[in-house]
Design a protein around this motif. Structure first.
Motif, short mmCIF file in Angstrom:
data_model
loop_
_atom_site.label_atom_id
_atom_site.label_comp_id
_atom_site.label_asym_id
_atom_site.label_seq_id
_atom_site.Cartn_x
_atom_site.Cartn_y
_atom_site.Cartn_z
N HIS A 43 0.79 -1.22 0.00
CA HIS A 43 0.00 0.00 0.00
C HIS A 43 0.82 1.28 0.00
O HIS A 43 0.26 2.37 -0.06
N GLY A 44 2.13 1.13 0.13
CA GLY A 44 2.96 2.32 0.17
C GLY A 44 3.02 2.92 1.56
O GLY A 44 2.28 2.51 2.45
N GLU A 45 3.90 3.89 1.72
CA GLU A 45 4.04 4.52 3.03
C GLU A 45 3.15 5.74 3.16
O GLU A 45 2.54 6.17 2.18
N GLY A 46 3.11 6.26 4.37
CA GLY A 46 2.29 7.44 4.62
C GLY A 46 1.04 7.08 5.40
O GLY A 46 0.70 5.90 5.56
N ARG A 47 0.37 8.09 5.89
CA ARG A 47 -0.81 7.91 6.74
C ARG A 47 -0.53 6.84 7.79
O ARG A 47 -1.16 5.78 7.85
N TRP A 48 0.40 7.16 8.61
CA TRP A 48 1.00 6.16 9.49
C TRP A 48 0.06 5.62 10.55
O TRP A 48 0.13 4.44 10.90
N ASN A 49 -0.78 6.48 11.07
CA ASN A 49 -1.70 5.98 12.11
C ASN A 49 -2.65 4.94 11.51
O ASN A 49 -2.89 3.88 12.11
N MET A 50 -3.17 5.27 10.35
CA MET A 50 -4.07 4.34 9.68
C MET A 50 -3.33 3.04 9.31
O MET A 50 -3.84 1.94 9.49
N LEU A 51 -2.11 3.27 8.82
CA LEU A 51 -1.29 2.12 8.46
C LEU A 51 -1.08 1.18 9.64
O LEU A 51 -1.22 -0.04 9.50
N ALA A 52 -0.79 1.78 10.79
CA ALA A 52 -0.55 0.95 11.97
C ALA A 52 -1.78 0.11 12.29
O ALA A 52 -1.68 -1.07 12.62
N ASN A 53 -2.94 0.72 12.17
CA ASN A 53 -4.19 0.01 12.42
C ASN A 53 -4.41 -1.12 11.44
O ASN A 53 -4.62 -2.27 11.81
N TYR A 54 -4.37 -0.76 10.16
CA TYR A 54 -4.70 -1.72 9.13
C TYR A 54 -3.69 -2.85 9.03
O TYR A 54 -4.00 -3.96 8.63
N ALA A 55 -2.45 -2.53 9.37
CA ALA A 55 -1.42 -3.57 9.30
C ALA A 55 -1.50 -4.51 10.50
O ALA A 55 -0.79 -5.52 10.55
#
Length: 314
Positions: A43-55
């Motif tokens: 999904h690429g980097e960025g939007r880190w808070n969301m990324l942390a959740n979704y990952a």
DNA sequence: AATATCTTCAACCGCATGTAC
DNA sequence: GGTACATGCGGTTGAAGATAT
């Protein structure tokens, strides 16, 4: 080295609509690294808070970002900084101070954290040993007068076994900002072993920017390759290697060891003998008075300075 | 071999800035 | 303009490993 912090879990109360979350802290596990890496690959980097959740990572976005940028990102370089990189750090730090991220932009594969750590562990430790402020002019003079020549020497030794790195155009531009005679013709871009004079170009640039010495806090160490004939003040009253700018240069006492004739700066002839060897350093350094600072290197200090190889990764 | 001290560097923290609403 | 949130930066921490005693 892996982080040595003991893993811990922080409980934070969220608002009523959010369940109490458990956030992990401390060292990352292999599993977490894998999750993060795979998620970013998809999904690429960025939007880190969301990324942390979704990952599925029980980490803050900031923590994920830091882990990725400082450790997991594929283009991150490992291992000791090369002499060239160290030179560049010294140079750029003299221009920008503790602007680590800005400095890191010009060292591909190196992170701001790594450069910051390098500065703190090596450079500041050294300043402590000398009992001087690491951001003082005296210290910067010492860096230029003693360590930069050694780095150049090291670069020179290394260059014949491996090509020197090429500066990107932006870095060249930055160098030329403070050194108007800097040209884009990158001395280090040669495919073969660069001639000795290229190293002289690299070092002599420091001699060009005489205005830098008037700066109260920053002694510029313009230190990047040039491809023209620098103007060197012929002054026998110096015991420092010809890295000093003219003002400093003019204030230094005579030393046969480091006296540099104009011919020595002919672009065809960098003489590495001007960069002193430890065992030939001897008396000359004891007289190396730093400009403006009334700071005198005695024999012991000179010896110490020249034997800090461990600090500088020589 | 045991202990103390030092060094390293990944990770954290607080703050500043940017952006969307 | 005010607020909330995300991002980025620089300073600091602290545990493991290295080194000295």
């Amino acid at each position: 080295m892996h982080s040595m912090r003991a893993p811990s879990v922080t409980k934070r109360m969220c608002n009523s609509r959010e369940k109490e979350s458990e956030l992990r802290r401390g060292p990352w596990t292999l599993e977490e690294d894998t999750l993060l890496t795979h998620y970013i690959a998809r999904h690429g980097e960025g939007r880190w808070n969301m990324l942390a959740n979704y990952a599925g990572l029980k980490r803050t976005g900031k923590s994920c970002r830091l882990r990725w940028l400082n450790y997991l990102k594929p283009d991150i370089k490992r291992g000791n900084l090369t002499p060239q990189e160290q030179l560049l750090i010294l140079e750029l730090h003299s221009k920008w101070g503790n602007r680590w991220s800005k400095i890191a932009q010009h060292l591909p594969g190196r992170t701001d954290n790594e450069i910051k750590n390098y500065w703190r562990t090596r450079v500041q430790r050294q300043a402590r040993q000398l009992n001087i402020e690491s951001n003082s002019k005296n210290f910067l003079d010492a860096v230029r007068c003693f360590w930069m020549p050694r780095l150049i020497q090291k670069v020179e030794q290394n260059c014949c076994s491996s090509p020197l790195p090429t500066l990107d155009s932006q870095t060249q531009a930055i160098a030329s900002e403070s050194s108007p005679n800097f040209t884009v013709a990158n001395s280090f871009s040669s495919e073969t072993c660069p001639p000795q004079n290229k190293l002289a170009q690299y070092s002599n640039l420091a001699s060009e920017n005489s205005s830098s010495v008037t700066s109260p806090n920053v002694l510029s160490t313009d230190f990047l390759p040039i491809s023209h004939q620098p103007e060197i003040v012929e002054n026998p009253a110096s015991s420092c290697p010809p890295l000093l700018d003219n003002t400093v240069y003019n204030n230094l006492p005579l030393s046969d060891s480091y006296y540099v004739e104009n011919s020595g700066y002919d672009m065809d002839g960098f003489n590495p003998a001007y960069v002193p060897e430890i065992d030939t350093f001897g008396d000359s350094t004891s007289e190396c008075k730093m400009a403006e600072g009334n700071w005198v290197f005695d024999d012991d200090m000179a010896y110490t300075l020249w034997n800090m190889n461990d600090i500088w990764q020589f």
